[in-house]
Design an enzyme around this catalytic site. Structure first.
Site, PDB file in Angstrom:
ATOM      1  N   CYS A   1      -0.807   5.136   7.238  1.00 57.83           N
ATOM      2  CA  CYS A   1      -1.875   6.082   6.917  1.00 57.83           C
ATOM      3  C   CYS A   1      -1.744   7.274   7.853  1.00 57.83           C
ATOM      4  O   CYS A   1      -0.715   7.441   8.517  1.00 57.83           O
ATOM      5  CB  CYS A   1      -3.254   5.420   6.977  1.00 57.83           C
ATOM      6  SG  CYS A   1      -3.871   5.001   8.620  1.00 57.83           S
TER       7      CYS A   1
ATOM      8  N   ASN B   1      -3.351   5.963  11.836  1.00 63.66           N
ATOM      9  CA  ASN B   1      -3.106   4.563  12.188  1.00 63.66           C
ATOM     10  C   ASN B   1      -4.249   3.962  13.001  1.00 63.66           C
ATOM     11  O   ASN B   1      -4.042   3.166  13.900  1.00 63.66           O
ATOM     12  CB  ASN B   1      -1.772   4.413  12.920  1.00 63.66           C
ATOM     13  CG  ASN B   1      -1.303   2.972  13.069  1.00 63.66           C
ATOM     14  OD1 ASN B   1      -0.696   2.610  14.067  1.00 63.66           O
ATOM     15  ND2 ASN B   1      -1.561   2.128  12.098  1.00 63.66           N
TER      16      ASN B   1
ATOM     17  N   CYS C   1      -7.538   3.517  10.995  1.00 64.09           N
ATOM     18  CA  CYS C   1      -8.508   3.041   9.999  1.00 64.09           C
ATOM     19  C   CYS C   1      -7.852   2.189   8.917  1.00 64.09           C
ATOM     20  O   CYS C   1      -7.922   0.966   8.954  1.00 64.09           O
ATOM     21  CB  CYS C   1      -9.240   4.222   9.348  1.00 64.09           C
ATOM     22  SG  CYS C   1     -10.300   5.169  10.470  1.00 64.09           S
ATOM     23  N   ARG C   2      -7.216   2.848   7.955  1.00 68.17           N
ATOM     24  CA  ARG C   2      -6.720   2.146   6.769  1.00 68.17           C
ATOM     25  C   ARG C   2      -5.524   1.240   7.053  1.00 68.17           C
ATOM     26  O   ARG C   2      -5.521   0.076   6.654  1.00 68.17           O
ATOM     27  CB  ARG C   2      -6.356   3.155   5.672  1.00 68.17           C
ATOM     28  CG  ARG C   2      -7.550   3.941   5.175  1.00 68.17           C
ATOM     29  CD  ARG C   2      -7.143   5.063   4.257  1.00 68.17           C
ATOM     30  NE  ARG C   2      -6.454   6.106   5.024  1.00 68.17           N
ATOM     31  CZ  ARG C   2      -5.907   7.186   4.483  1.00 68.17           C
ATOM     32  NH1 ARG C   2      -5.913   7.352   3.180  1.00 68.17           N
ATOM     33  NH2 ARG C   2      -5.328   8.094   5.250  1.00 68.17           N
ATOM     34  N   SER C   3      -4.486   1.787   7.679  1.00 61.03           N
ATOM     35  CA  SER C   3      -3.275   0.970   7.848  1.00 61.03           C
ATOM     36  C   SER C   3      -3.477  -0.192   8.814  1.00 61.03           C
ATOM     37  O   SER C   3      -2.989  -1.293   8.534  1.00 61.03           O
ATOM     38  CB  SER C   3      -2.063   1.828   8.224  1.00 61.03           C
ATOM     39  OG  SER C   3      -2.255   2.546   9.410  1.00 61.03           O
TER      40      SER C   3
ATOM     41  N   ASP D   1     -10.008   7.705   2.898  1.00 59.19           N
ATOM     42  CA  ASP D   1      -9.934   7.620   4.356  1.00 59.19           C
ATOM     43  C   ASP D   1     -11.344   7.470   4.925  1.00 59.19           C
ATOM     44  O   ASP D   1     -12.127   8.419   4.916  1.00 59.19           O
ATOM     45  CB  ASP D   1      -9.266   8.867   4.920  1.00 59.19           C
ATOM     46  CG  ASP D   1      -8.936   8.733   6.398  1.00 59.19           C
ATOM     47  OD1 ASP D   1      -9.506   7.849   7.074  1.00 59.19           O
ATOM     48  OD2 ASP D   1      -8.098   9.511   6.882  1.00 59.19           O
TER      49      ASP D   1
END
Length: 154
Positions: free
Chosen positions: A8, A11, A13-15, A124
């Site tokens: 993401c 690096n 939040c999402r990933s 995001d």
């Protein structure tokens, strides 16, 4: 060993959420000796930092560990180290494609795992604040990914 990398922007939040969720599902299916997972970002603002407070909160809510996870930058070596590089949105995918690298890794977009969803990118939550929505998408997509890996590679 099958190696999966989630990517993401920062690096945090999402990933890392996807890394933690997939790692948990791998352990539940007793595949931790067959599949490894990591995460990285395309931007360098948060290198070395732990996952975002919202990501930690939602992972804690579901009893999923994020121990020893810190942000890092995606790099050219990742193309040779990973079988799958899975990007959370088109911008991240474009940035990853610009990197020189090998051709071992299959580059995917996370939402391609969930074709029934209207969303084509994982929102995001750093900007939206909706960590629950992102968790739901990631959990569902990780199930699909594990099924795919099990049928194709294991």
């Amino acid at each position: 060993m099958i190696n999966v990398l989630f990517v993401c922007l920062g690096n945090i939040c999402r990933s890392p959420m996807a890394e933690a969720v997939l790692r948990s599902k791998i352990e539940q299916r007793k595949l931790d000796n067959r599949i490894a997972v990591d995460s990285a970002g395309t931007g360098d603002w948060h290198i070395g930092k732990v996952p975002h407070e919202g990501t930690r909160r939602i992972l804690d809510q579901y009893g999923i560990s994020y121990k020893n996870m810190t942000a890092r930058l995606v790099n050219s070596d990742d193309f040779d180290r990973f079988d799958y590089i899975i990007c959370m949105d088109k911008s991240n995918g474009e940035n990853v494609r610009k990197l020189p690298g090998g051709d071992k890794a299959e580059l995917l977009f996370f939402m391609d795992l969930l074709p029934e969803e209207e969303l084509r990118e994982v929102p995001d939550p750093y900007f939206t604040g909706n960590f629950e929505q992102v968790y739901d998408l990631i959990s569902a997509g990780c199930d699909v990914l594990l099924d795919r890996i099990a049928s194709e590679k294991l």
